[in-house]
Design a protein around this motif. Sequence first.
Motif, PDB file in Angstrom:
ATOM      1  N   PRO A  81       0.837  -1.206   0.000  1.00 52.63           N
ATOM      2  CA  PRO A  81       0.000   0.000   0.000  1.00 52.63           C
ATOM      3  C   PRO A  81       0.866   1.246   0.000  1.00 52.63           C
ATOM      4  N   SER A  82       0.232   2.390  -0.073  1.00 53.81           N
ATOM      5  CA  SER A  82       0.955   3.648   0.093  1.00 53.81           C
ATOM      6  C   SER A  82       1.695   3.632   1.424  1.00 53.81           C
ATOM      7  N   PRO A  83       2.947   4.111   1.449  1.00 56.32           N
ATOM      8  CA  PRO A  83       3.689   4.120   2.720  1.00 56.32           C
ATOM      9  C   PRO A  83       3.040   4.987   3.789  1.00 56.32           C
ATOM     10  N   ALA A  84       2.159   5.907   3.398  1.00 55.16           N
ATOM     11  CA  ALA A  84       1.458   6.728   4.397  1.00 55.16           C
ATOM     12  C   ALA A  84       0.496   5.904   5.230  1.00 55.16           C
ATOM     13  N   ASP A  85       0.089   4.752   4.703  1.00 53.91           N
ATOM     14  CA  ASP A  85      -0.922   3.936   5.374  1.00 53.91           C
ATOM     15  C   ASP A  85      -0.367   2.676   6.037  1.00 53.91           C
ATOM     16  N   THR A  86       0.897   2.376   5.829  1.00 53.06           N
ATOM     17  CA  THR A  86       1.441   1.088   6.228  1.00 53.06           C
ATOM     18  C   THR A  86       1.181   0.765   7.699  1.00 53.06           C
ATOM     19  N   ARG A  87       1.319   1.746   8.576  1.00 48.41           N
ATOM     20  CA  ARG A  87       1.211   1.488  10.018  1.00 48.41           C
ATOM     21  C   ARG A  87      -0.144   1.864  10.611  1.00 48.41           C
ATOM     22  N   ARG A  88      -1.060   2.372   9.778  1.00 46.19           N
ATOM     23  CA  ARG A  88      -2.336   2.820  10.355  1.00 46.19           C
ATOM     24  C   ARG A  88      -3.520   2.475   9.455  1.00 46.19           C
ATOM     25  N   LEU A  89      -3.452   1.367   8.784  1.00 49.02           N
ATOM     26  CA  LEU A  89      -4.549   0.959   7.920  1.00 49.02           C
ATOM     27  C   LEU A  89      -5.770   0.553   8.733  1.00 49.02           C
ATOM     28  N   MET A  90      -6.920   1.081   8.380  1.00 45.55           N
ATOM     29  CA  MET A  90      -8.171   0.638   8.975  1.00 45.55           C
ATOM     30  C   MET A  90      -8.427  -0.795   8.528  1.00 45.55           C
ATOM     31  N   PRO A  91      -8.857  -1.697   9.410  1.00 50.15           N
ATOM     32  CA  PRO A  91      -9.181  -3.059   8.981  1.00 50.15           C
ATOM     33  C   PRO A  91     -10.217  -3.043   7.849  1.00 50.15           C
ATOM     34  N   VAL A  92     -10.062  -3.950   6.895  1.00 48.46           N
ATOM     35  CA  VAL A  92     -10.906  -3.941   5.698  1.00 48.46           C
ATOM     36  C   VAL A  92     -12.390  -4.036   6.033  1.00 48.46           C
ATOM     37  N   GLU A  93     -12.768  -4.943   6.937  1.00 51.04           N
ATOM     38  CA  GLU A  93     -14.187  -5.096   7.269  1.00 51.04           C
ATOM     39  C   GLU A  93     -14.744  -3.819   7.891  1.00 51.04           C
ATOM     40  N   GLU A  94     -13.944  -3.165   8.708  1.00 55.76           N
ATOM     41  CA  GLU A  94     -14.370  -1.899   9.312  1.00 55.76           C
ATOM     42  C   GLU A  94     -14.510  -0.818   8.236  1.00 55.76           C
ATOM     43  N   ALA A  95     -13.561  -0.803   7.295  1.00 58.60           N
ATOM     44  CA  ALA A  95     -13.606   0.174   6.208  1.00 58.60           C
ATOM     45  C   ALA A  95     -14.845  -0.035   5.337  1.00 58.60           C
ATOM     46  N   LEU A  96     -15.147  -1.283   5.016  1.00 56.28           N
ATOM     47  CA  LEU A  96     -16.333  -1.593   4.212  1.00 56.28           C
ATOM     48  C   LEU A  96     -17.607  -1.157   4.926  1.00 56.28           C
ATOM     49  N   ALA A  97     -17.707  -1.488   6.197  1.00 58.30           N
ATOM     50  CA  ALA A  97     -18.908  -1.150   6.967  1.00 58.30           C
ATOM     51  C   ALA A  97     -19.083   0.359   7.050  1.00 58.30           C
ATOM     52  N   TYR A  98     -17.994   1.073   7.270  1.00 57.78           N
ATOM     53  CA  TYR A  98     -18.092   2.533   7.387  1.00 57.78           C
ATOM     54  C   TYR A  98     -18.484   3.162   6.056  1.00 57.78           C
ATOM     55  N   LEU A  99     -17.822   2.739   4.980  1.00 55.68           N
ATOM     56  CA  LEU A  99     -18.129   3.279   3.660  1.00 55.68           C
ATOM     57  C   LEU A  99     -19.601   3.061   3.311  1.00 55.68           C
ATOM     58  N   ASN A 100     -20.085   1.843   3.521  1.00 64.24           N
ATOM     59  CA  ASN A 100     -21.470   1.535   3.179  1.00 64.24           C
ATOM     60  C   ASN A 100     -22.459   2.288   4.059  1.00 64.24           C
ATOM     61  N   SER A 101     -22.115   2.473   5.321  1.00 70.29           N
ATOM     62  CA  SER A 101     -23.022   3.192   6.216  1.00 70.29           C
ATOM     63  C   SER A 101     -23.133   4.665   5.833  1.00 70.29           C
ATOM     64  N   VAL A 102     -22.018   5.253   5.412  1.00 74.33           N
ATOM     65  CA  VAL A 102     -22.047   6.658   4.992  1.00 74.33           C
ATOM     66  C   VAL A 102     -22.825   6.803   3.678  1.00 74.33           C
ATOM     67  N   ALA A 103     -22.620   5.870   2.755  1.00 76.81           N
ATOM     68  CA  ALA A 103     -23.355   5.915   1.486  1.00 76.81           C
ATOM     69  C   ALA A 103     -24.852   5.815   1.708  1.00 76.81           C
ATOM     70  N   ALA A 104     -25.257   5.116   2.763  1.00 76.30           N
ATOM     71  CA  ALA A 104     -26.682   4.883   3.026  1.00 76.30           C
ATOM     72  C   ALA A 104     -27.356   6.023   3.780  1.00 76.30           C
ATOM     73  N   ARG A 105     -26.603   7.035   4.163  1.00 72.04           N
ATOM     74  CA  ARG A 105     -27.199   8.135   4.944  1.00 72.04           C
ATOM     75  C   ARG A 105     -28.195   8.959   4.128  1.00 72.04           C
ATOM     76  N   GLU A 106     -28.028   8.969   2.831  1.00 68.80           N
ATOM     77  CA  GLU A 106     -28.917   9.747   1.975  1.00 68.80           C
ATOM     78  C   GLU A 106     -29.789   8.808   1.160  1.00 68.80           C
ATOM     79  N   SER A 107     -31.080   8.954   1.279  1.00 70.08           N
ATOM     80  CA  SER A 107     -31.996   8.163   0.465  1.00 70.08           C
ATOM     81  C   SER A 107     -32.153   8.835  -0.898  1.00 70.08           C
ATOM     82  N   VAL A 108     -31.802   8.093  -1.934  1.00 73.38           N
ATOM     83  CA  VAL A 108     -31.903   8.596  -3.303  1.00 73.38           C
ATOM     84  C   VAL A 108     -32.824   7.664  -4.070  1.00 73.38           C
ATOM     85  N   VAL A 109     -33.817   8.237  -4.740  1.00 74.36           N
ATOM     86  CA  VAL A 109     -34.783   7.412  -5.468  1.00 74.36           C
ATOM     87  C   VAL A 109     -34.762   7.761  -6.947  1.00 74.36           C
TER      88      VAL A 109
END
Length: 205
Positions: A81-109
């Motif tokens: 990965p980018s060396p800026a992230d090597t020591r502080r990467l968010m766990p993948v499952e946590e990253a997925l859950a956060y990304l999806n939760s933020v995307a779901a904050r707005e209801s779009v129809v």
Amino acid sequence: MERWLALELASTIRHDGDGGVADDLASVEGVTRWVEAQAESLSGQVRIRELSVDEALRSEIVALRQAVRALFARAVSPAPPSPADTRRLMPVEEALAYLNSVAARESVVPQLDWPSDGAPAVRLVSAEGDPAVRLLAALARAAVDFLSGPHRDRLRACSAPRCVRYFVKSHGRQEWCKPSCGNRARAARHYQRQRQATDGGPAAS
């Protein structure tokens, strides 16, 4: 030149030109400038003139960036990965859950438009009145679209010394995000070869 909002967000962590790392989102003022610079990409999704950036919104955008960069790191694996992230990467499952939760904050129809003199078309309509929520959701959706689309396979972490950017590879032999990084990488390789030769060690290939 094609731009991707998710990559623009990830690129707010960058080399500062002096051997360190700069964070364009380190202050409320920095976030405001960055959001205004994304006006074209956010057109139709966020009313930027109505948006007032505060520390709470800044923190949420930074957390979203952390999730996006963690998923970018997964996308480029098994390359590092980018060396800026090597020591502080968010766990993948946590990253997925956060990304999806933020995307779901707005209801779009979807809404169907069918002008009398044209073909039917679908537009997405939001009932969300808070421009901050709309901004966060738009950034998250941009990351979802990018990571689920064809550009993910061409995503790379720049291998130049001190660079911390991710980029989308535009041709087969591209190793660096921009020419200046290529120049720096070639200079570093040349220096290493000269040093090894001076020390009597084997020259790098």
